[in-house]
Design an enzyme around this catalytic site. Sequence first.
Site, short mmCIF file in Angstrom:
data_model
loop_
_atom_site.label_atom_id
_atom_site.label_comp_id
_atom_site.label_asym_id
_atom_site.label_seq_id
_atom_site.Cartn_x
_atom_site.Cartn_y
_atom_site.Cartn_z
N GLU A 45 1.17 -1.10 -0.05
CA GLU A 45 -0.27 -0.06 0.02
C GLU A 45 0.82 1.12 0.16
O GLU A 45 1.92 1.43 0.28
CB GLU A 45 -1.19 0.12 1.34
CG GLU A 45 -1.95 1.30 1.54
CD GLU A 45 -2.60 0.71 3.37
OE1 GLU A 45 -3.32 1.87 3.26
OE2 GLU A 45 -1.87 0.65 3.83
N LYS A 113 -9.41 2.19 -1.39
CA LYS A 113 -9.37 2.24 -0.97
C LYS A 113 -10.81 2.36 -0.08
O LYS A 113 -11.14 3.15 -0.76
CB LYS A 113 -8.39 2.88 -0.15
CG LYS A 113 -8.63 2.12 1.89
CD LYS A 113 -7.63 2.58 2.35
CE LYS A 113 -7.02 1.87 3.83
NZ LYS A 113 -5.97 2.31 4.04
N CYS A 149 -5.28 -2.52 2.95
CA CYS A 149 -5.37 -3.11 3.98
C CYS A 149 -6.57 -3.05 4.93
O CYS A 149 -7.48 -4.14 5.05
CB CYS A 149 -4.60 -1.25 4.03
SG CYS A 149 -3.64 -1.48 5.91
N SER A 175 0.52 -1.88 7.42
CA SER A 175 0.63 -2.07 8.80
C SER A 175 1.94 -2.12 9.60
O SER A 175 2.35 -3.11 9.39
CB SER A 175 -0.70 -3.49 8.63
OG SER A 175 -0.79 -3.85 10.43
N SER A 292 24.53 7.40 32.15
CA SER A 292 24.59 7.68 33.72
C SER A 292 25.07 6.20 34.58
O SER A 292 26.13 6.82 35.51
CB SER A 292 23.08 8.08 33.90
OG SER A 292 22.30 6.66 33.57
N GLY A 294 22.91 4.18 34.22
CA GLY A 294 21.99 4.00 35.16
C GLY A 294 21.21 2.62 33.76
O GLY A 294 22.05 2.40 32.59
N SER A 297 19.73 4.43 30.31
CA SER A 297 20.42 5.00 28.99
C SER A 297 21.39 3.75 28.76
O SER A 297 22.04 3.21 27.23
CB SER A 297 21.81 5.97 29.55
OG SER A 297 22.77 5.83 30.77
N ASN A 373 17.67 20.28 38.60
CA ASN A 373 17.27 20.35 37.97
C ASN A 373 19.02 21.17 36.72
O ASN A 373 18.76 20.96 35.14
CB ASN A 373 16.42 21.07 37.34
CG ASN A 373 14.90 20.31 37.67
OD1 ASN A 373 15.27 19.00 37.59
ND2 ASN A 373 13.88 20.81 37.73
N THR A 397 16.78 9.20 26.63
CA THR A 397 16.93 7.96 27.01
C THR A 397 16.07 7.69 28.01
O THR A 397 15.50 6.54 28.77
CB THR A 397 18.28 7.80 27.62
OG1 THR A 397 18.43 8.58 29.28
CG2 THR A 397 18.99 8.19 26.57
#
Length: 552
Positions: A45, A113, A149, A175, A292, A294, A297, A373, A397
């Site tokens: 499509e 369609k 579709c 899809s 980091s 963690g 990430s 911050n 992330t």
Amino acid sequence: MADRFKLTLAQLNPTVGAIAANADKARAAFAEGKAAGADMVALPEMFISGYNTQDLVMKPAFQQACVEAVQTLAADCADGPALGIGGPFVEDGKLFNAYFILKGGKIVSRVLKHHLPNETVFDEVRIYDSGPLGGPYSVGNTRIGTPICEDAWHEDVAETLAETGAEFLLVPNGSPYFRNKMDVRYSHMMARVTETGLPLIYLNMVGGQDDQVFDGGTFVLNPGGEVALQMPVFDEAIAHLELERTDEGWRAVKSDLAALPDEWEQDYRCMVESLRDYMGKTGFEKVLLGLSGGIDSAIVATIAADALGPENVRCVMLPSEYTSQSSLDDAKDIAERLGCHYDFVPIAEGRAAITNTLAPLFTGRDEDVTEENIQSRLRGLLLMAMSNKFGEMLLTTGNKSEVAVGYATIYGDMSGGYNPLKDMYKVRVFESCRWRNANHRPWMAAPAGEVIPVSIIDKPPSAELRDDQKDSDSLPPYEVLDAILEGLVDDEKSVADLVAEGHDRATVKRIEHLIYISEYKRFQSAPGTRLTQSAFWLDRRYPIVSRWRDNG
């Protein structure tokens, strides 16, 4: 009457707006089909334009360029099999999602369609006009019905085609993936086969487009439920399908049956492919990200290395005085395991300069989230400077749990051009890390083995913006948080529903509040891979300003 029909199925990856390049892909597929002796070559499509075009397809110049490309394609592919290709079509001031049949140098048939999807990522009712219920077209003396579709998700189009002489159904699709969607596709297509008694060919495209990934998985069903062909998911592929006339009607000859991966592999592959195509289709070659130590990430670095190759991934550790030694060690460890470039950029000096600059304004006020911050925004500033200088796209992330409740700093760790993790809740992030450590596939460009250190997976999550900070200081345990979020966001459950399931009402109300007040952050967030039907962006569209709360 012919007793055999050969159909070449081109499960390929178009690019939105790359009309000439998409036409070149179609020509190459046509050449393969011609060499194989095909009667027809079929593409998905809206292939000539790429998909999902959104409002771009409403631009008259774009429409004209697509139609001219189809006409040129017809002339170039005059000698050989018929060619089916999707694209926009304009007639009497109306715009249609069309499927063109090319043969002998011209467009010989056109399907419009009928059913226009108007949910989740689709708003085709706003863009296109609905085509009429039509009959089949002929290729040679074989009559083919083509529900486009969404048309195949409803009874009427397929039944009308069967009643007007279609001998089998060819369904071209755009899809996109969501988790476990193949089961849904099989269920709907099996219903059409049962109702019509006709074989059905479900042809899907592959490739990433913004947040969406088209996962291929083309398949063919015979009456009675036999799977005659299963093409792989996510990979570009061309298959030559044989159909034969029997006493019971046309039947597909059984061919290759590709194995379908489980949902963990498909989710991970989806994140890899979405990033790979987002980069390739926008022209970027390299990425960078803040590493980091963690888990979020860590998995984004791994996805990036698998998608682009470790040599194209820059990992940057930007420690403050609150960064633990374990995070320093883990960040360097994963970069080395992946084979990515690693930079160490302390932010203490920059943070001190900003703090001193603001000191006269903040005199007499206690430190709070403002100072936290500042660290995050300083990291964002430095990473964006590197992105500009090196020409590398910055990846953000944040997982879906954090994105949902606003547990991220706007213009700080939310800075970036793409977020592969945007639609994956935190608990699934842990499981996906374990899955990647235990599995390696040919489509992964990073090394095999335990690339994500177990120490990263096992440590308590923390933003490390103050002493001894843990995510659990301000959020419920992720198992609880994710269950509440899945209820409120994915399933649209009420507060009362979740309380009845055993959740604390005050906790549910607090999470609900955080979701609503974080809408402005999501509005400005980077796009990211869609893994579910409730991804933040086109699936779930909420107002930024809203005073409504569920007090049930």
